[in-house]
Write a protein that holds these residues in place. Structure first.
Motif, PDB file in Angstrom:
ATOM      1  N   TRP A   1       0.852  -1.186   0.000  1.00 55.43           N
ATOM      2  CA  TRP A   1       0.000   0.000   0.000  1.00 55.43           C
ATOM      3  C   TRP A   1       0.882   1.228   0.000  1.00 55.43           C
ATOM      4  N   THR A   2       0.571   2.178  -0.864  1.00 50.17           N
ATOM      5  CA  THR A   2       1.199   3.481  -0.780  1.00 50.17           C
ATOM      6  C   THR A   2       0.124   4.496  -0.459  1.00 50.17           C
ATOM      7  N   VAL A   3       0.329   5.256   0.579  1.00 43.99           N
ATOM      8  CA  VAL A   3      -0.628   6.295   0.929  1.00 43.99           C
ATOM      9  C   VAL A   3      -0.080   7.614   0.420  1.00 43.99           C
ATOM     10  N   SER A   4      -0.733   8.170  -0.604  1.00 44.13           N
ATOM     11  CA  SER A   4      -0.310   9.456  -1.128  1.00 44.13           C
ATOM     12  C   SER A   4      -1.430  10.440  -0.870  1.00 44.13           C
ATOM     13  N   GLY A   5      -1.161  11.411  -0.058  1.00 50.06           N
ATOM     14  CA  GLY A   5      -2.220  12.355   0.276  1.00 50.06           C
ATOM     15  C   GLY A   5      -3.367  11.649   0.958  1.00 50.06           C
ATOM     16  N   GLY A   6      -3.096  10.497   1.499  1.00 46.62           N
ATOM     17  CA  GLY A   6      -4.088   9.823   2.299  1.00 46.62           C
ATOM     18  C   GLY A   6      -4.902   8.792   1.562  1.00 46.62           C
TER      19      GLY A   6
ATOM     20  N   SER B   1      10.101   7.813  -1.415  1.00 42.58           N
ATOM     21  CA  SER B   1       9.734   9.172  -1.034  1.00 42.58           C
ATOM     22  C   SER B   1       8.547   9.175  -0.076  1.00 42.58           C
ATOM     23  N   GLY B   2       7.947   8.029   0.165  1.00 41.87           N
ATOM     24  CA  GLY B   2       6.828   7.976   1.082  1.00 41.87           C
ATOM     25  C   GLY B   2       7.164   7.106   2.265  1.00 41.87           C
ATOM     26  N   PHE B   3       6.131   6.616   2.933  1.00 43.25           N
ATOM     27  CA  PHE B   3       6.413   5.642   3.979  1.00 43.25           C
ATOM     28  C   PHE B   3       5.523   4.441   3.728  1.00 43.25           C
ATOM     29  N   THR B   4       6.068   3.282   3.994  1.00 45.59           N
ATOM     30  CA  THR B   4       5.430   2.039   3.596  1.00 45.59           C
ATOM     31  C   THR B   4       5.180   1.160   4.812  1.00 45.59           C
ATOM     32  N   PHE B   5       4.021   0.545   4.808  1.00 48.63           N
ATOM     33  CA  PHE B   5       3.787  -0.480   5.827  1.00 48.63           C
ATOM     34  C   PHE B   5       3.181  -1.701   5.163  1.00 48.63           C
TER      35      PHE B   5
ATOM     36  N   SER C   1       0.094 -19.433  -4.848  1.00 48.80           N
ATOM     37  CA  SER C   1      -0.481 -18.346  -5.656  1.00 48.80           C
ATOM     38  C   SER C   1      -1.761 -17.806  -5.017  1.00 48.80           C
ATOM     39  N   LYS C   2      -2.226 -18.477  -3.966  1.00 49.13           N
ATOM     40  CA  LYS C   2      -3.455 -18.043  -3.277  1.00 49.13           C
ATOM     41  C   LYS C   2      -3.148 -17.426  -1.917  1.00 49.13           C
ATOM     42  N   LEU C   3      -1.879 -17.392  -1.535  1.00 46.31           N
ATOM     43  CA  LEU C   3      -1.471 -16.851  -0.240  1.00 46.31           C
ATOM     44  C   LEU C   3      -0.633 -15.606  -0.475  1.00 46.31           C
ATOM     45  N   GLY C   4      -0.606 -14.719   0.519  1.00 42.43           N
ATOM     46  CA  GLY C   4       0.221 -13.548   0.297  1.00 42.43           C
ATOM     47  C   GLY C   4       0.113 -12.484   1.355  1.00 42.43           C
ATOM     48  N   LEU C   5       0.591 -11.300   1.017  1.00 39.11           N
ATOM     49  CA  LEU C   5       0.552 -10.157   1.912  1.00 39.11           C
ATOM     50  C   LEU C   5       0.452  -8.873   1.098  1.00 39.11           C
ATOM     51  N   SER C   6       0.260  -7.774   1.783  1.00 44.93           N
ATOM     52  CA  SER C   6       0.014  -6.500   1.116  1.00 44.93           C
ATOM     53  C   SER C   6       0.993  -5.453   1.613  1.00 44.93           C
ATOM     54  N   THR C   7       1.414  -4.615   0.707  1.00 43.89           N
ATOM     55  CA  THR C   7       2.265  -3.495   1.093  1.00 43.89           C
ATOM     56  C   THR C   7       1.538  -2.194   0.783  1.00 43.89           C
ATOM     57  N   VAL C   8       1.553  -1.286   1.726  1.00 42.66           N
ATOM     58  CA  VAL C   8       0.882   0.004   1.560  1.00 42.66           C
ATOM     59  C   VAL C   8       1.931   1.089   1.665  1.00 42.66           C
ATOM     60  N   THR C   9       1.972   1.967   0.694  1.00 43.00           N
ATOM     61  CA  THR C   9       2.902   3.093   0.766  1.00 43.00           C
ATOM     62  C   THR C   9       2.133   4.402   0.901  1.00 43.00           C
ATOM     63  N   VAL C  10       2.503   5.152   1.907  1.00 42.34           N
ATOM     64  CA  VAL C  10       1.861   6.436   2.168  1.00 42.34           C
ATOM     65  C   VAL C  10       2.793   7.521   1.655  1.00 42.34           C
TER      66      VAL C  10
ATOM     67  N   ALA D   1      -0.824   3.807  -2.091  1.00 38.98           N
ATOM     68  CA  ALA D   1      -0.630   2.712  -3.052  1.00 38.98           C
ATOM     69  C   ALA D   1      -0.644   1.376  -2.337  1.00 38.98           C
ATOM     70  N   ILE D   2      -1.330   0.441  -2.921  1.00 37.55           N
ATOM     71  CA  ILE D   2      -1.436  -0.890  -2.329  1.00 37.55           C
ATOM     72  C   ILE D   2      -0.935  -1.920  -3.337  1.00 37.55           C
ATOM     73  N   ILE D   3      -0.107  -2.796  -2.867  1.00 40.34           N
ATOM     74  CA  ILE D   3       0.316  -3.897  -3.740  1.00 40.34           C
ATOM     75  C   ILE D   3       0.083  -5.216  -3.022  1.00 40.34           C
ATOM     76  N   ASP D   4      -0.647  -6.092  -3.683  1.00 39.32           N
ATOM     77  CA  ASP D   4      -0.830  -7.441  -3.164  1.00 39.32           C
ATOM     78  C   ASP D   4       0.210  -8.327  -3.829  1.00 39.32           C
ATOM     79  N   LYS D   5       0.891  -9.099  -3.013  1.00 38.45           N
ATOM     80  CA  LYS D   5       1.900  -9.984  -3.585  1.00 38.45           C
ATOM     81  C   LYS D   5       1.713 -11.377  -3.008  1.00 38.45           C
ATOM     82  N   THR D   6       1.768 -12.367  -3.880  1.00 39.53           N
ATOM     83  CA  THR D   6       1.550 -13.734  -3.404  1.00 39.53           C
ATOM     84  C   THR D   6       2.872 -14.420  -3.089  1.00 39.53           C
TER      85      THR D   6
END
Lengths: 316, 116
Positions: free
Chosen positions: A31-36, A54-58, A291-300, A308-313
């Motif tokens: 996930w990317t958070v840009s302007g919220g 340039s942002g912060f990611t969780f 391919s059915k398991l995974g996690l998500s990254t959020v960048t603010v 921004a959100i990215i799902d990755k398996t």
């Protein structure tokens, strides 16, 4: 697979109002958070990495179900280890992990111990909320609260601020009523109202809980009875991102300034709503499990840009 | 994001891919017939939904799902621990009445014991 429901919703809607979410079979969501507002930024290690600096990611991780050993995945601890290996290998170190519940399968001390040990390898702080599987010890949630409840209210809800974003962890798996769905309860809703009071409408909000706050599929209990009351309290904010787990599959929805996202499990997949006799673990061929398991990254992102959100398996 | 697969095609596909496992499941399904005062949990459902028994009967719930469930009386008169796969819980109904119950983890799962 790359084209998502969110892509379809983008047409005619401003980028700021939209959650874009790219989905890969495997590890998680970035996930990317840009302007919220969250949006996806591409594969981890490629476009994501470039933008994320340039942002912060969780990270969002969910439904680890440590202790699960049935046919759908005989080694849930092993697949969590694989997910954590992917976290450790990320080119941009995330700020922290949000875990949206069902850390364990049966709330047993050894299950919590194993989960803590593997998550500890990330070196990252983890912000937890319980799933219904985390509060089935004899004392109905004491094991969870003793471990993760420091500073939390009630059954384990809390909020915190990071990089200008207000994060709220809610508990909707306690004191469920016959025939009902997930439940927040009057005490938690009163706390939420007080927690939000005085906050500027421009504060980006990320709210996370185990069960989806909106009703995704009532027949399988995939929703929260009083979730709309929480969402009503959040309506005035310019950017609200709602993260959940519980359903072990990706689901996204954008409603006005609210973006809803449920993450993959690291343990086993569940069927699409109504596509099976029950929401129980979905058996897939072993070579397709990851391919059915995974996690998500959020960048603010700082400034007036979307999340921004990215799902990755785990297969990726 | 999700492709909707025709359920029958999916079933065929799964059957093809999981032949040995499906065979094992069929064997597993051929276990002892359900006892008269037994409620089985299968596919997130209590069966039978309504069970009528005479006073003094001990009712046994057995979980056949690979997800844990609980049995909780709506009036809180009985409550099981979490039942993992093939775990069971028994409760003796001493007096007449209608006792509705549900699963505390998946509250859409409900059932009723009618004691005559």
């Amino acid at each position: 697979m790359a084209k998502t429901a969110a892509d379809d919703q983008i047409k005619g809607v401003g980028r700021r109002d939209v959650l874009e979410c790219m989905v890969w079979a495997g590890t998680g969501v970035l996930w990317t958070v840009s302007g919220g507002v969250p949006h996806s930024i591409g594969l981890i290690g490629e476009a994501a990495a470039a933008e994320a600096v340039s942002g912060f990611t969780f990270l969002q991780m969910s439904d680890s179900h440590i202790g699960f050993d049935k046919a759908a995945n005989p080694d849930a601890l092993g697949t969590l280890r694989e997910a954590v290996a992917k976290v450790k290998a990320m080119p941009v170190k995330p700020s922290f992990i949000i875990h949206t519940g069902d850390i364990t399968h049966l709330s047993r001390p050894a299950e919590f111990d194993n989960a803590d040990k593997v998550f500890g390898e990330t070196g990252l702080q983890v912000h937890w909320v319980p799933g219904e599987h985390d509060i089935i010890d004899e004392d109905r949630g004491k094991a969870y609260l003793d471990r993760y409840g420091k500073g939390a209210k009630g059954a384990g809800w809390y909020s915190y601020d990071d990089h200008g974003v207000h994060f709220i962890g809610l508990v909707n798996v306690v004191d469920l009523k016959a025939g009902g769905l997930g439940n927040l309860g009057a005490e938690q809703l009163a706390w939420l109202e007080a927690d939000l009071k005085g906050r500027s409408n421009s504060t980006p909000i990320v709210v996370f809980s185990h069960i989806p706050l909106y009703v995704l599929y009532r027949e399988w209990g995939w929703g929260t009875d009083d979730g709309q009351r929480a969402l009503d309290l959040l309506k005035r904010f310019g950017s609200v991102t709602v993260l959940n787990g519980h359903i072990h599959q990706l689901a996204q929805k954008v409603e006005g300034k609210m973006t809803f996202h449920t993450a993959l499990s690291t343990a086993f997949p569940q069927p699409a709503p109504g596509s099976a006799p029950s929401p129980g673990p979905m058996l897939v061929p072993a070579d397709q499990l990851r391919s059915k398991l995974g996690l998500s990254t959020v960048t603010v992102m700082q400034g007036n840009k979307p999340l921004a959100i990215i799902d990755k398996t785990l297969a990726g | 994001m999700r492709k909707f697969v025709n359920p029958s095609r999916r079933a065929v596909l799964i059957a093809l891919l999981l032949g040995p496992i499906a065979g094992a499941c069929l064997a597993y399904g051929a276990r002892a017939a359900q006892a008269p005062n037994e409620v089985v949990i299968d596919n997130f459902t209590f069966g039978p939904h309504d069970l009528t028994v005479p006073a003094g009967t001990t009712v046994k719930w057995v979980n056949h799902d690979d997800i844990p469930h609980t049995v909780i009386a709506s009036d809180k008169s009985f409550r099981s621990k979490a039942l993992d796969t093939d775990d069971s819980y028994s409760f003796t109904f001493t007096g007449p009445g209608t006792f509705s119950y549900f699963c505390g983890l998946h509250p859409q799962m409900t059932g009723t014991i009618i004691v005559k």
